[in-house]
Design a protein around this motif. Structure first.
Motif, PDB file in Angstrom:
ATOM      1  N   THR A  47     -11.831   9.385  10.817  1.00 47.78           N
ATOM      2  CA  THR A  47     -10.453   8.995  11.128  1.00 47.78           C
ATOM      3  C   THR A  47     -10.229   7.517  10.857  1.00 47.78           C
ATOM      4  O   THR A  47      -9.227   7.129  10.224  1.00 47.78           O
ATOM      5  CB  THR A  47     -10.122   9.306  12.603  1.00 47.78           C
ATOM      6  N   LYS A  48     -11.151   6.675  11.328  1.00 46.22           N
ATOM      7  CA  LYS A  48     -11.024   5.231  11.116  1.00 46.22           C
ATOM      8  C   LYS A  48     -11.066   4.882   9.629  1.00 46.22           C
ATOM      9  O   LYS A  48     -10.286   4.036   9.153  1.00 46.22           O
ATOM     10  CB  LYS A  48     -12.143   4.498  11.854  1.00 46.22           C
ATOM     11  N   MET A  49     -11.964   5.537   8.881  1.00 44.19           N
ATOM     12  CA  MET A  49     -12.069   5.260   7.448  1.00 44.19           C
ATOM     13  C   MET A  49     -10.821   5.715   6.704  1.00 44.19           C
ATOM     14  O   MET A  49     -10.351   5.036   5.792  1.00 44.19           O
ATOM     15  CB  MET A  49     -13.319   5.927   6.877  1.00 44.19           C
ATOM     16  N   GLN A  50     -10.267   6.866   7.091  1.00 40.67           N
ATOM     17  CA  GLN A  50      -9.059   7.349   6.429  1.00 40.67           C
ATOM     18  C   GLN A  50      -7.875   6.434   6.710  1.00 40.67           C
ATOM     19  O   GLN A  50      -7.072   6.142   5.809  1.00 40.67           O
ATOM     20  CB  GLN A  50      -8.749   8.774   6.887  1.00 40.67           C
ATOM     21  N   GLN A  51      -7.754   5.975   7.953  1.00 44.42           N
ATOM     22  CA  GLN A  51      -6.679   5.048   8.286  1.00 44.42           C
ATOM     23  C   GLN A  51      -6.804   3.757   7.482  1.00 44.42           C
ATOM     24  O   GLN A  51      -5.802   3.225   6.973  1.00 44.42           O
ATOM     25  CB  GLN A  51      -6.701   4.744   9.782  1.00 44.42           C
ATOM     26  N   ALA A  52      -8.048   3.268   7.354  1.00 50.49           N
ATOM     27  CA  ALA A  52      -8.280   2.033   6.595  1.00 50.49           C
ATOM     28  C   ALA A  52      -7.976   2.240   5.117  1.00 50.49           C
ATOM     29  O   ALA A  52      -7.403   1.354   4.458  1.00 50.49           O
ATOM     30  CB  ALA A  52      -9.723   1.579   6.786  1.00 50.49           C
ATOM     31  N   LEU A  53      -8.355   3.412   4.568  1.00 52.00           N
ATOM     32  CA  LEU A  53      -8.101   3.691   3.153  1.00 52.00           C
ATOM     33  C   LEU A  53      -6.603   3.832   2.895  1.00 52.00           C
ATOM     34  O   LEU A  53      -6.093   3.338   1.875  1.00 52.00           O
ATOM     35  CB  LEU A  53      -8.838   4.952   2.734  1.00 52.00           C
ATOM     36  N   ASP A  54      -5.889   4.490   3.809  1.00 55.98           N
ATOM     37  CA  ASP A  54      -4.433   4.612   3.666  1.00 55.98           C
ATOM     38  C   ASP A  54      -3.786   3.230   3.607  1.00 55.98           C
ATOM     39  O   ASP A  54      -2.872   2.983   2.799  1.00 55.98           O
ATOM     40  CB  ASP A  54      -3.849   5.411   4.833  1.00 55.98           C
ATOM     41  N   GLN A  55      -4.253   2.318   4.455  1.00 54.76           N
ATOM     42  CA  GLN A  55      -3.692   0.963   4.475  1.00 54.76           C
ATOM     43  C   GLN A  55      -4.059   0.208   3.204  1.00 54.76           C
ATOM     44  O   GLN A  55      -3.230  -0.537   2.655  1.00 54.76           O
ATOM     45  CB  GLN A  55      -4.207   0.210   5.702  1.00 54.76           C
ATOM     46  N   LEU A  56      -5.283   0.406   2.720  1.00 55.58           N
ATOM     47  CA  LEU A  56      -5.704  -0.272   1.490  1.00 55.58           C
ATOM     48  C   LEU A  56      -4.876   0.199   0.301  1.00 55.58           C
ATOM     49  O   LEU A  56      -4.526  -0.603  -0.580  1.00 55.58           O
ATOM     50  CB  LEU A  56      -7.192  -0.016   1.237  1.00 55.58           C
ATOM     51  N   VAL A  57      -4.540   1.481   0.259  1.00 53.93           N
ATOM     52  CA  VAL A  57      -3.678   2.006  -0.808  1.00 53.93           C
ATOM     53  C   VAL A  57      -2.319   1.308  -0.771  1.00 53.93           C
ATOM     54  O   VAL A  57      -1.791   0.879  -1.798  1.00 53.93           O
ATOM     55  CB  VAL A  57      -3.509   3.532  -0.675  1.00 53.93           C
ATOM     56  N   ILE A  58      -1.749   1.169   0.433  1.00 54.42           N
ATOM     57  CA  ILE A  58      -0.459   0.494   0.591  1.00 54.42           C
ATOM     58  C   ILE A  58      -0.553  -0.960   0.143  1.00 54.42           C
ATOM     59  O   ILE A  58       0.296  -1.469  -0.599  1.00 54.42           O
ATOM     60  CB  ILE A  58       0.012   0.581   2.053  1.00 54.42           C
ATOM     61  N   ASP A  59      -1.615  -1.652   0.595  1.00 54.02           N
ATOM     62  CA  ASP A  59      -1.788  -3.060   0.247  1.00 54.02           C
ATOM     63  C   ASP A  59      -1.956  -3.244  -1.264  1.00 54.02           C
ATOM     64  O   ASP A  59      -1.400  -4.203  -1.849  1.00 54.02           O
ATOM     65  CB  ASP A  59      -2.992  -3.639   0.983  1.00 54.02           C
ATOM     66  N   SER A  60      -2.696  -2.354  -1.896  1.00 51.39           N
ATOM     67  CA  SER A  60      -2.940  -2.468  -3.329  1.00 51.39           C
ATOM     68  C   SER A  60      -1.670  -2.241  -4.125  1.00 51.39           C
ATOM     69  O   SER A  60      -1.426  -2.890  -5.146  1.00 51.39           O
ATOM     70  CB  SER A  60      -4.017  -1.452  -3.756  1.00 51.39           C
ATOM     71  N   LYS A  61      -0.827  -1.296  -3.668  1.00 45.81           N
ATOM     72  CA  LYS A  61       0.447  -1.045  -4.354  1.00 45.81           C
ATOM     73  C   LYS A  61       1.361  -2.259  -4.231  1.00 45.81           C
ATOM     74  O   LYS A  61       2.065  -2.617  -5.178  1.00 45.81           O
ATOM     75  CB  LYS A  61       1.117   0.192  -3.750  1.00 45.81           C
ATOM     76  N   LYS A  62       1.361  -2.907  -3.069  1.00 43.48           N
ATOM     77  CA  LYS A  62       2.172  -4.113  -2.882  1.00 43.48           C
ATOM     78  C   LYS A  62       1.724  -5.225  -3.830  1.00 43.48           C
ATOM     79  O   LYS A  62       2.548  -5.912  -4.448  1.00 43.48           O
ATOM     80  CB  LYS A  62       2.068  -4.587  -1.436  1.00 43.48           C
ATOM     81  N   GLU A  63       0.398  -5.389  -3.973  1.00 42.34           N
ATOM     82  CA  GLU A  63      -0.131  -6.412  -4.865  1.00 42.34           C
ATOM     83  C   GLU A  63       0.245  -6.121  -6.305  1.00 42.34           C
ATOM     84  O   GLU A  63       0.575  -7.019  -7.077  1.00 42.34           O
ATOM     85  CB  GLU A  63      -1.656  -6.487  -4.722  1.00 42.34           C
ATOM     86  N   PHE A  64       0.211  -4.825  -6.685  1.00 39.35           N
ATOM     87  CA  PHE A  64       0.562  -4.447  -8.056  1.00 39.35           C
ATOM     88  C   PHE A  64       2.034  -4.742  -8.343  1.00 39.35           C
ATOM     89  O   PHE A  64       2.394  -5.246  -9.403  1.00 39.35           O
ATOM     90  CB  PHE A  64       0.281  -2.951  -8.266  1.00 39.35           C
ATOM     91  N   LEU A  65       2.907  -4.453  -7.380  1.00 34.39           N
ATOM     92  CA  LEU A  65       4.338  -4.682  -7.566  1.00 34.39           C
ATOM     93  C   LEU A  65       4.666  -6.171  -7.617  1.00 34.39           C
ATOM     94  O   LEU A  65       5.599  -6.579  -8.303  1.00 34.39           O
ATOM     95  CB  LEU A  65       5.126  -4.017  -6.423  1.00 34.39           C
ATOM     96  N   CYS A  66       3.875  -6.950  -6.889  1.00 36.13           N
ATOM     97  CA  CYS A  66       4.095  -8.402  -6.901  1.00 36.13           C
ATOM     98  C   CYS A  66       3.634  -9.022  -8.215  1.00 36.13           C
ATOM     99  O   CYS A  66       4.081 -10.068  -8.600  1.00 36.13           O
ATOM    100  CB  CYS A  66       3.371  -9.053  -5.729  1.00 36.13           C
TER     101      CYS A  66
END
Length: 259
Positions: free
Chosen positions: A240-259
């Motif tokens: 559960t903790k790893m999935q939550q962290a991976l979900d957040q990393l996906v969001i963060d990476s998409k933000k960096e790509f858009l920037c």
């Protein structure tokens, strides 16, 4: 190997990483990762490079490598051994931890590293709980390590292992003694389309790796490690903790790509 890893890190995969402040200044830890990108698994070598460039060889870290890899007479196995790989067995992990070294483990194995492309952002530890028992028995902290991008260095279409087992039962095709547990179909270099757990050359996809906050359980020791229900609860917590962290990393990476 460090100059070669550095080139791949800086120019081929263009790795971004964070979270290394979660590594305690001393003492052994159990790094638990989710495998990505076929047999090449580039996030594994990039994680090891990050470890060595930060801590050198003064602070040792051993990576547990699947038993079947050691059955191959390959220069790759010799190279892996010289850069910290040991046979995946509880005795080796215990010996490393008691020596004061940290251990890197990918419990999901073949099912994880060849999971379908559609599941590239899903934690898959294949229900294997040996690492939980190890952490409880040896009283070591688990720190998850995750990545985004590595599983896009090839495109796993699906798995035909169940069909292969049927052909094996019919006597048409024989599974060798080293049961692959998965028989993927994937698109990637150098084969184009490959069937089976064949080696691959990863595509130059940017990667983002992250060291997550430590996971500490309520109780440790042999009694805790032998409590099946408690081990299951700890395993579910880690996933559960790893999935939550991976979900957040996906969001963060998409933000960096858009920037």
């Amino acid at each position: 190997m460090m100059p070669y890893w550095k080139w791949f890190y800086d120019y081929y995969f263009r790795v971004k990483t964070d979270g290394w402040h979660h590594i305690p200044p001393q003492g052994p830890i159990l790094l638990v990762g989710s495998h990505n990108g076929g047999l090449a698994s580039p996030d594994t070598s990039m994680m090891m490079y990050d470890w060595f460039r930060r801590f050198g060889t003064e602070r040792l870290c051993y990576g547990l490598m699947h038993q079947s890899a050691w059955k191959m007479n390959s220069p790759v196995v010799d190279w892996a051994m010289k850069t910290g790989a040991v046979r995946a067995h509880p005795r080796n992990a215990i010996a490393a931890l008691r020596k004061g070294a940290s251990v890197l483990v990918y419990p999901g194995g073949a099912e994880d590293v060849f999971r379908p492309y559609r599941d590239r952002h899903k934690i898959e530890l294949a229900g294997r709980k040996g690492f939980i028992k190890l952490a409880l028995r040896e009283n070591v902290t688990i720190i998850p390590v995750i990545s985004v991008g590595s599983h896009e260095t090839l495109f796993v279409i699906g798995d035909c292992y169940e069909q292969l087992k049927i052909l094996h039962e019919w006597g048409i095709l024989r599974l060798d003694k080293a049961d692959p547990q998965i028989f993927p179909i994937y698109l990637g270099l150098p084969w184009g389309i490959a069937i089976g757990p064949a080696p691959n050359i990863p595509l130059p996809i940017p990667m983002h790796t992250r060291v997550c906050p430590p996971i500490v359980f309520e109780r440790y020791g042999r009694e805790a490690a032998n409590d099946r229900g408690y081990v299951d609860t700890c395993y579910d917590l880690v996933v559960t903790k790893m999935q939550q962290a991976l979900d957040q990393l996906v969001i963060d990476s998409k933000k960096e790509f858009l920037c």
